[in-house]
Design an enzyme around this catalytic site. Sequence first.
Site, PDB file in Angstrom:
ATOM      1  N   GLY A   1       3.131   5.436   9.656  1.00 35.99           N
ATOM      2  CA  GLY A   1       4.345   6.197   8.863  1.00 35.99           C
ATOM      3  C   GLY A   1       5.104   4.035   8.879  1.00 35.99           C
ATOM      4  O   GLY A   1       5.971   4.811   8.622  1.00 35.99           O
TER       5      GLY A   1
ATOM      6  N   ASP B   1      -0.562  -7.132   0.930  1.00 34.63           N
ATOM      7  CA  ASP B   1       0.269  -5.932   1.218  1.00 34.63           C
ATOM      8  C   ASP B   1       1.456  -6.052   1.134  1.00 34.63           C
ATOM      9  O   ASP B   1       2.549  -5.712   2.119  1.00 34.63           O
ATOM     10  CB  ASP B   1      -0.235  -5.577   2.098  1.00 34.63           C
ATOM     11  CG  ASP B   1       0.050  -3.731   2.515  1.00 34.63           C
ATOM     12  OD1 ASP B   1       0.149  -3.078   1.372  1.00 34.63           O
ATOM     13  OD2 ASP B   1      -0.333  -3.102   3.994  1.00 34.63           O
TER      14      ASP B   1
ATOM     15  N   SER C   1       1.286  -4.446   7.972  1.00 33.39           N
ATOM     16  CA  SER C   1       0.861  -3.398   6.785  1.00 33.39           C
ATOM     17  C   SER C   1      -0.944  -2.061   8.058  1.00 33.39           C
ATOM     18  O   SER C   1      -0.831  -1.314   7.093  1.00 33.39           O
ATOM     19  CB  SER C   1      -0.759  -4.682   6.722  1.00 33.39           C
ATOM     20  OG  SER C   1      -1.530  -4.154   6.273  1.00 33.39           O
TER      21      SER C   1
ATOM     22  N   HIS D   1       0.796  -1.094   0.230  1.00 31.68           N
ATOM     23  CA  HIS D   1       0.279  -0.070   0.129  1.00 31.68           C
ATOM     24  C   HIS D   1       0.625   1.794   0.175  1.00 31.68           C
ATOM     25  O   HIS D   1       0.548   2.279  -0.254  1.00 31.68           O
ATOM     26  CB  HIS D   1      -0.686   0.058   1.077  1.00 31.68           C
ATOM     27  CG  HIS D   1      -0.309   0.630   2.730  1.00 31.68           C
ATOM     28  ND1 HIS D   1      -0.159  -0.850   3.285  1.00 31.68           N
ATOM     29  CD2 HIS D   1      -0.191   1.926   3.119  1.00 31.68           C
ATOM     30  CE1 HIS D   1       0.443  -0.017   4.844  1.00 31.68           C
ATOM     31  NE2 HIS D   1      -0.071   0.894   4.241  1.00 31.68           N
TER      32      HIS D   1
ATOM     33  N   SER E   1       4.081   2.032   8.761  1.00 34.37           N
ATOM     34  CA  SER E   1       3.759   1.272   7.570  1.00 34.37           C
ATOM     35  C   SER E   1       4.521   0.349   6.804  1.00 34.37           C
ATOM     36  O   SER E   1       5.692   1.109   5.988  1.00 34.37           O
ATOM     37  CB  SER E   1       2.411   1.411   6.563  1.00 34.37           C
ATOM     38  OG  SER E   1       1.589   1.175   6.730  1.00 34.37           O
TER      39      SER E   1
HETATM   40  N1  TYR Z   1      -0.910   1.827   7.698  1.00 33.77           N
HETATM   41  C1  TYR Z   1      -0.353   2.375   8.556  1.00 33.77           C
HETATM   42  C2  TYR Z   1       0.325   3.182   7.317  1.00 33.77           C
HETATM   43  O1  TYR Z   1       0.186   3.457   5.988  1.00 33.77           O
HETATM   44  C3  TYR Z   1      -0.015   1.716   9.929  1.00 33.77           C
HETATM   45  C4  TYR Z   1      -0.710   2.100  10.924  1.00 33.77           C
HETATM   46  C5  TYR Z   1      -0.368   0.467  11.088  1.00 33.77           C
HETATM   47  C6  TYR Z   1      -1.617   2.562  11.453  1.00 33.77           C
HETATM   48  C7  TYR Z   1      -1.003   0.431  11.947  1.00 33.77           C
HETATM   49  C8  TYR Z   1      -2.633   2.276  12.602  1.00 33.77           C
HETATM   50  C9  TYR Z   1      -2.038   1.143  13.101  1.00 33.77           C
HETATM   51  O2  TYR Z   1      -3.139   0.742  14.258  1.00 33.77           O
HETATM   52  O3  TYR Z   1       1.404   4.143   8.007  1.00 33.77           O
END
Ligand code: TYR
Length: 181
Positions: free
Chosen positions: A135, A57, A152, A33, A137
């Site tokens: 961030g 992902d 993810s 993503h 991620s």
């Molecule tokens: N998906 C988020 C990103 O793109 C990362 C994330 C992970 C955000 C866990 C919230 C969470 O609870 O950065």
Amino acid sequence: IIGGNPYYIGSSRCSIGFSVTKGGTPGFVTAGHCGRRGATTSNPTGTFQGSSFPGNDYAWVAAPGNTPRPWVKGSGGANVIVRGSTQAVVGSSICRSGSTTGWRCGTIQQHNASVTYPQGTVSGLTRTSACAQPGDSGGSFISGSQAQGTTSGGSGNCTSGGTTYHQPVNEPLSVYGLTLT
Ligand code: TYR
């Protein structure tokens, strides 16, 4: 190239999962993503070579000219050496490294979980009690010295606590023909 470090796609930030090589080209695995194939990254400079999201992902970014390091950034910046990618069982301790909240630990709660994001459903994820925030991620999940996957998404945060899902790393390694470095 160190797991847990930041990289940028335009003005948005994600985290490096694990250093890899493909036929001598260095790079890293991260979250799908974070970028589509062809997207470019800065700090380090690279290009998404393959990306799968939703459904999966995962992605890999080639970053020629950068040095892949076989570790992720641990507590207080310590190097946590990666020695393989054997999947840990439910109940195992696991930690993650990312560019927003650093090194955070918890327990593996479930394999093969499905999560529905606004863009669609991702299956085959692992649910953990480690917290993460935006961030983080793409960043590393590791159990002992074994690479587990890349961050993810999830819920909660690192102030009140959270649940975070990771994409297991062995699938992108085999799909793209990558070697952990
Ligand atoms: N998906 C988020 C990103 O793109 C990362 C994330 C992970 C955000 C866990 C919230 C969470 O609870 O950065």
